[in-house]
Design an enzyme around this catalytic site. Structure first.
Site, PDB file in Angstrom:
ATOM      1  N   ASP A 407      -9.972 -13.796  52.503  1.00  0.00           N
ATOM      2  CA  ASP A 407      -8.867 -13.208  53.271  1.00  0.00           C
ATOM      3  C   ASP A 407      -9.388 -11.903  53.890  1.00  0.00           C
ATOM      4  OD1 ASP A 407      -6.600 -11.823  54.087  1.00  0.00           O
ATOM      5  OD2 ASP A 407      -5.371 -12.499  52.395  1.00  0.00           O
ATOM      6  N   HIS A 408      -9.493 -11.891  55.202  1.00  0.00           N
ATOM      7  CA  HIS A 408     -10.135 -10.743  55.862  1.00  0.00           C
ATOM      8  C   HIS A 408      -9.262  -9.482  55.820  1.00  0.00           C
ATOM      9  CE1 HIS A 408     -13.253  -8.847  57.922  1.00  0.00           C
ATOM     10  NE2 HIS A 408     -13.332  -9.556  59.029  1.00  0.00           N
ATOM     11  N   ARG A 409      -7.987  -9.636  55.394  1.00  0.00           N
ATOM     12  CA  ARG A 409      -7.160  -8.427  55.228  1.00  0.00           C
ATOM     13  C   ARG A 409      -7.605  -7.648  54.008  1.00  0.00           C
ATOM     14  NH1 ARG A 409      -1.505 -11.400  54.899  1.00  0.00           N
ATOM     15  NH2 ARG A 409      -2.837 -12.561  53.470  1.00  0.00           N
TER      16      ARG A 409
END
Ligand code: CAO
Length: 435
Positions: A407-409
């Site tokens: 999850d790039h967040r």
């Protein structure tokens, strides 16, 4: 068929109140307790409900009129079915819950219908409760807004003194849908794309309609949500597992006598646990507000299992405290349970990170979908003997393809690459897992 008068019931302390909203028109069919008008005193507003159901034949009042207990509001024609719906008790005025404390009628006939609790049953988008409660709107409008998941604080009122009307909510929903906002998500058209056309495939040949299994449908919903709501990045890497496989095979011969079989997946799980300890951000979840990370100090690892009914993900608890042999046995037991449909819901809960291994089947790499609320998942493909340059010459090495989706967040690209490099090193030399 008979006609009856709808009159203002006991409205407590109030002598004369002004009608500020007509909620019905001639020709409308009302049921007992449907709101007819909204009245307003200098302290509060309330809706006056119908004492019985029927068709409105004549309205005796209009906006701006003052009414009191006993004032005739409308003449209705009652029908058999409407008469059957008559309430056992006289309906009470519906008081605006946010103004209820102020209103305090001395002896209300029955409790207000629209309580704040009743209002709060179906919020579907983030609603600012403070501005919602301050919005100038009647109870039925508040209920309508709750049903649609509309934040009343965001709606402009076009009624008298900027009171919010039903039409204002409808226009708000329409404009939000066009803008692809939260209301659009309610209709499932969050991406603002054209709906999928319904196609009759039989026009091109024979077809058969096969119902999706319950697992297919449930998994489909989760995967779809996770795919569209989580910004996925997939980092590819490979690990030289020549030594690991040689060791596993040697051990396998010894353990075979005891009826134990070790799977490569168990070594991979131990390497994942070590990587999670080194990069703890991978062992976290975003909280609902998306402002905080929940950092976990336990290591429960999910394993995707393919069954005839679809995909399930049982969770191996405390993988950090278990041996490769124990983990191998648990994976095997879970796979059998999953295929026999014997997994309990609790077997599939509490995972920190998932592994999806297609190594027993084939393929070179793939993009696994994150199993939210986890923030990363490791895809494992089939290992292959490959010529690898050792600085002097090519040597045949057994290479295992790894595909890490994160999850790039929560995780940056650099950490994604560090995590797979760590895994690669640990699997290339499993002695490192002892450290
Ligand atoms: N490379 C090469 N061979 C591999 C391998 C790999 N990465 N991983 C496993 N194998 C071998 C095993 O060693 C075994 O061979 P032997 O019997 O000769 O030892 C064989 O492949 C079969 O393994 P398996 O798949 O039965 O067992 P496993 O422990 O590797 O996996 C399980 C167990 C439950 C994960 C697996 O059966 C499964 O269901 N995989 C599918 C998961 C899936 O569908 N993922 C997709 C999700 S996203 O849609």
């Amino acid at each position: 068929m008979k006609t009856s008068k709808l009159v203002v019931p006991d409205i407590g302390d109030f002598d004369k109140v002004e009608i500020i909203e007509m909620l019905v028109a001639v020709g409308d069919t009302v049921l007992p307790e449907d709101s007819l008008i909204t009245v307003e005193s200098d302290k509060a507003s309330m809706e006056i409900p119908a004492s019985e159901g029927g068709i409105i034949k004549e309205l005796k009042v209009q906006i701006g009129d003052y009414v009191t207990e006993g004032s005739v509001l409308a003449i209705i024609e009652t029908t058999q079915s409407a008469a059957e719906n008559e309430p056992e008790q006289k309906p009470a005025p519906v008081v605006d819950p946010d103004e209820e404390a102020e209103l305090k009628p001395q002896s209300p006939p029955v409790a207000p219908v629209a309580t704040p609790q009743a209002e709060k049953t179906s919020p579907t988008v983030n609603v600012d409760e403070v501005t919602f409660s301050k919005a100038y709107a009647s109870p039925s409008i508040r209920k309508f807004a709750r049903e649609l998941g509309v934040d009343l604080g965001q709606v402009g009122g076009t009624g008298r003194k900027q009171r919010i009307l039903k039409e204002d909510i409808k226009s708000h929903v329409k404009s939000t849908m066009q803008a692809g906002g939260p209301a659009a998500q309610l209709s499932g058209n969050a991406l603002g794309v054209a709906p999928m056309p319904e196609i009759d495939f039989s026009q091109w040949g024979d077809i058969e309609t096969v119902a999706l299994s319950k697992i297919n449908k449930l998994t489909g919903e989760f995967l779809h949500r996770n795919w569209v709501t989580i910004p996925h990045v997939t980092q590819y890497d490979e690990a030289d597992i020549t030594e690991m496989e040689a060791f596993r095979k040697d051990m396998g011969k010894e353990l075979e006598k005891e009826g134990v079989k070790i799977t490569p997946l168990a070594f991979i799980m131990k390497a994942v646990v070590a990587a999670l300890k080194t990069y703890p951000r991978f062992n976290s979840s975003l909280d609902v507000s998306k402002q905080n990370l929940i950092q976990k100090s336990y290591y429960h690892i999910g394993v995707a299992v393919d069954t005839p009914d679809g995909l399930v993900v049982p969770v191996i608890r405390d993988a950090d405290k278990k041996s490769v042999i124990q983990i191998s046995q648990e994976i095997r037991d879970f796979a059998v349970k999953a295929r026999d449909k014997k997994l309990r819901p609790s077997d599939m809960q509490g995972g920190c990170f998932s592994i999806s291994s297609l190594g027993g089947i084939g393929g070179t790499k793939f993009t696994p979908i994150i199993n939210a609320p986890e923030v990363a998942i490791l895809g494992v493909s089939r290992s292959k003997m490959e010529p690898v340059w050792n600085g002097k010459k090519f040597k045949p090495r057994l290479m295992l393809p790894l595909s890490l989706s994160y999850d790039h967040r929560v995780i940056d690209g650099a950490d994604g690459a560090r995590f797979t490099s760590y895994l690669s090193n640990a699997l290339s030399d499993i002695r490192r897992l002892l450290l």
